[in-house]
Design an enzyme around this catalytic site. Structure first.
Site, mmCIF file in Angstrom:
data_model
loop_
_atom_site.group_PDB
_atom_site.id
_atom_site.type_symbol
_atom_site.label_atom_id
_atom_site.label_comp_id
_atom_site.label_asym_id
_atom_site.label_seq_id
_atom_site.Cartn_x
_atom_site.Cartn_y
_atom_site.Cartn_z
ATOM 1 C CB CYS A 1 -0.932 0.018 1.206
ATOM 2 S SG CYS A 1 -2.251 -1.179 1.045
HETATM 3 N N1 COA Z 1 -20.125 -9.365 8.356
HETATM 4 C C1 COA Z 1 -20.622 -9.468 9.605
HETATM 5 N N2 COA Z 1 -19.844 -9.693 10.686
HETATM 6 C C2 COA Z 1 -18.519 -9.822 10.498
HETATM 7 C C3 COA Z 1 -17.943 -9.733 9.218
HETATM 8 C C4 COA Z 1 -18.807 -9.500 8.125
HETATM 9 N N3 COA Z 1 -18.329 -9.393 6.868
HETATM 10 N N4 COA Z 1 -16.613 -9.890 9.336
HETATM 11 C C5 COA Z 1 -16.334 -10.083 10.620
HETATM 12 N N5 COA Z 1 -17.505 -10.034 11.351
HETATM 13 C C6 COA Z 1 -17.663 -10.211 12.780
HETATM 14 C C7 COA Z 1 -16.540 -11.020 13.390
HETATM 15 O O1 COA Z 1 -16.824 -12.390 13.276
HETATM 16 C C8 COA Z 1 -16.542 -10.517 14.821
HETATM 17 O O2 COA Z 1 -17.531 -11.197 15.541
HETATM 18 P P1 COA Z 1 -17.308 -11.546 17.107
HETATM 19 O O3 COA Z 1 -17.200 -10.220 17.800
HETATM 20 O O4 COA Z 1 -18.535 -12.329 17.426
HETATM 21 O O5 COA Z 1 -16.042 -12.344 17.155
HETATM 22 C C9 COA Z 1 -16.949 -9.068 14.702
HETATM 23 O O6 COA Z 1 -17.621 -8.946 13.431
HETATM 24 C C10 COA Z 1 -15.796 -8.099 14.757
HETATM 25 O O7 COA Z 1 -14.767 -8.547 13.840
HETATM 26 P P2 COA Z 1 -13.371 -7.859 13.719
HETATM 27 O O8 COA Z 1 -12.573 -8.537 12.655
HETATM 28 O O9 COA Z 1 -12.758 -7.737 15.055
HETATM 29 O O10 COA Z 1 -13.842 -6.428 13.168
HETATM 30 P P3 COA Z 1 -13.122 -5.044 13.202
HETATM 31 O O11 COA Z 1 -14.007 -4.084 13.871
HETATM 32 O O12 COA Z 1 -11.696 -5.129 13.626
HETATM 33 O O13 COA Z 1 -13.119 -4.643 11.638
HETATM 34 C C11 COA Z 1 -11.585 -4.580 9.791
HETATM 35 C C12 COA Z 1 -12.453 -5.446 10.697
HETATM 36 C C13 COA Z 1 -10.778 -5.500 8.872
HETATM 37 C C14 COA Z 1 -12.490 -3.701 8.937
HETATM 38 C C15 COA Z 1 -10.677 -3.688 10.635
HETATM 39 O O14 COA Z 1 -9.990 -4.443 11.590
HETATM 40 C C16 COA Z 1 -9.636 -2.961 9.810
HETATM 41 O O15 COA Z 1 -9.968 -2.185 8.935
HETATM 42 N N6 COA Z 1 -8.343 -3.140 10.108
HETATM 43 C C17 COA Z 1 -7.290 -2.498 9.374
HETATM 44 C C18 COA Z 1 -7.352 -2.975 7.981
HETATM 45 C C19 COA Z 1 -6.372 -2.335 7.117
HETATM 46 O O16 COA Z 1 -6.334 -1.147 6.977
HETATM 47 N N7 COA Z 1 -5.551 -3.103 6.494
HETATM 48 C C20 COA Z 1 -4.588 -2.591 5.643
HETATM 49 C C21 COA Z 1 -4.693 -3.302 4.381
HETATM 50 S S1 COA Z 1 -3.533 -2.606 3.350
#
Ligand code: COA
Length: 373
Positions: free
Chosen positions: A156
């Site tokens: 990125c």
């Molecule tokens: N739909 C519904 N629920 C979902 C889901 C989806 N698509 N994906 C995950 N969940 C659920 C999980 O199972 C989890 O459930 P639980 O609390 O019962 O365990 C809950 O939602 C929270 O999941 P989590 O992965 O902890 O979510 P989050 O709030 O951390 O958001 C991201 C996920 C990936 C959006 C976030 O962590 C993020 O953006 N991180 C940085 C990503 C990034 O910038 N990466 C760089 C790439 S270059």
């Protein structure tokens, strides 16, 4: 040392858009199909049922509403869930070079430059569609550019690393006008069967023309006040696709050959790193965060951007100060911050300062401080 300016930018946006609703409907059809096919094993406790995705979660967790893609039908087909991009003959322009040429033409026009003025081409992005010849050399050939070209990959952060490489070449006198392009086909390395990440990415290509300030003719140009880059090894964002894959058949087609991340850890570790990085960079240039008119941040996640801006400014940033494009484009890897710059810089006036910043796999963080000419 020569003074360096960004004199033009370009953006290629793919023709198809996919809303969260469409994406989730396709994912949930796949989940229902999978659970029906594995009903006996699930009932016997031998296999876990898959859980459905939700539009509300995607918007709340990421801020993404929609994304642009090179192919829509292939990746929404629950039996395929991969974009359909047919192989081309060696005599045709490759997909990545084609995007790059589109974005490059706009950047050249905005810079008031023609291909004949360019003496160096960099293609900087997260994935190259082949090992060689370098995509950049194909772009150079397609545009009729002399000089030399090479590819770079810093995930990125490829664009900020590319801008620094270009700026150094110009400052030292090695090049006079550089074209730096970011053709990101993120949907081709995204696992659309993974609920945690199927919504994250979109496709786009950006292009930036950099040149010696004393030669620039564009009225809309920004002086590069400084670039600052840092990397720190982490496995929290990883993609194991590579040329050694075929040497161990057991791993071919496994999920780790696509994008995999520990999203929570990335969030927690990267935000403070980027906040400090930008503050330090501004301090080195004797600028206070309050003097920055605009932040063109990497566009991965809305909460991440809000948190980073808060850490830098000590308060909430307005959408005017830190524009958001990830709602429409999703994460377009290295192209994201450049899209924000391309779409939200025309209104800036002479002397105003902005920070273009990237962060992502590696980890890698980059910032470029720019002053409107
Ligand atoms: N739909 C519904 N629920 C979902 C889901 C989806 N698509 N994906 C995950 N969940 C659920 C999980 O199972 C989890 O459930 P639980 O609390 O019962 O365990 C809950 O939602 C929270 O999941 P989590 O992965 O902890 O979510 P989050 O709030 O951390 O958001 C991201 C996920 C990936 C959006 C976030 O962590 C993020 O953006 N991180 C940085 C990503 C990034 O910038 N990466 C760089 C790439 S270059």
């Amino acid at each position: 040392m020569n003074q360096v300016v960004i004199s033009g930018t370009g953006l290629f946006t793919p023709p198809h858009a996919i809303s969260n609703e469409e994406l989730v409907a396709s994912f949930n059809r796949y989940v229902q199909q999978y659970n029906a096919e594995h009903a006996t094993a699930i009932a016997a406790g031998e296999c876990e049922p898959l859980a459905e995705s939700s539009v509300e979660f995607i918007v709340k967790a990421s801020g993404i509403q929609s994304r642009f893609v090179l192919d829509k039908d292939g990746l929404l087909d629950p039996d395929r869930m991969t974009p359909l991009l047919l192989e081309r003959s060696n005599d045709e322009l490759s997909v990545q070079a084609e995007m790059a040429v589109h974005a490059a033409r706009e950047a050249l026009e905005n810079a008031g430059r023609s291909a004949a003025d360019i003496d160096m081409v960099i293609v900087a992005c997260s994935n190259m569609q082949r090992a060689y010849p370098a995509v950049s050399i194909e772009v150079q050939h397609a545009l009729g550019i002399h000089g030399y070209a090479f590819d770079m990959n810093v995930a990125c952060s490829s664009a900020t690393f590319g801008i620094q490489t270009a700026a150094n070449a110009i400052a030292s006198g090695q090049a006079r006008v550089v074209l730096m392009v970011n053709p990101e086909i993120c949907t081709a390395h995204l696992n659309f069967r993974d609920r945690d990440s199927h919504f994250i990415f979109g496709d786009a290509c950006t292009a930036v023309v950099l040149e010696r300030a004393d030669l620039a003719v564009s009225a809309h140009r920004f002086e590069v006040l400084g670039c600052k880059l840092v990397t720190l090894f982490s496995n929290n964002i990883r993609n194991n696709a590579g040329f050694l894959n075929r040497c161990d058949e057991r791993g071919v087609g496994a999920p780790d050959k696509l994008f995999v991340q520990q999203g929570r850890k990335v969030f927690k570790e990267v935000c403070p790193m980027v906040g400090e990085h930008i503050v330090d960079h501004l301090a080195e240039l004797e600028l206070a965060p309050g003097e920055v008119r605009r932040f063109w941040l990497h566009q991965a996640n809305l909460s991440m951007n809000e948190l980073i801006a808060r850490r830098v400014l000590g308060r909430e940033a307005s959408r005017d100060e830190a524009p958001v494009i990830l709602d429409r484009y999703a994460n377009t890897s290295s192209a994201g911050s450049v899209i924000a710059f391309h779409l939200f810089s025309r209104d800036m006036t002479e002397g105003q300062v902005g920070v273009l910043s990237s962060f992502g796999a590696g980890y890698s963080v980059g910032s470029v401080v720019l002053k409107k000419y």
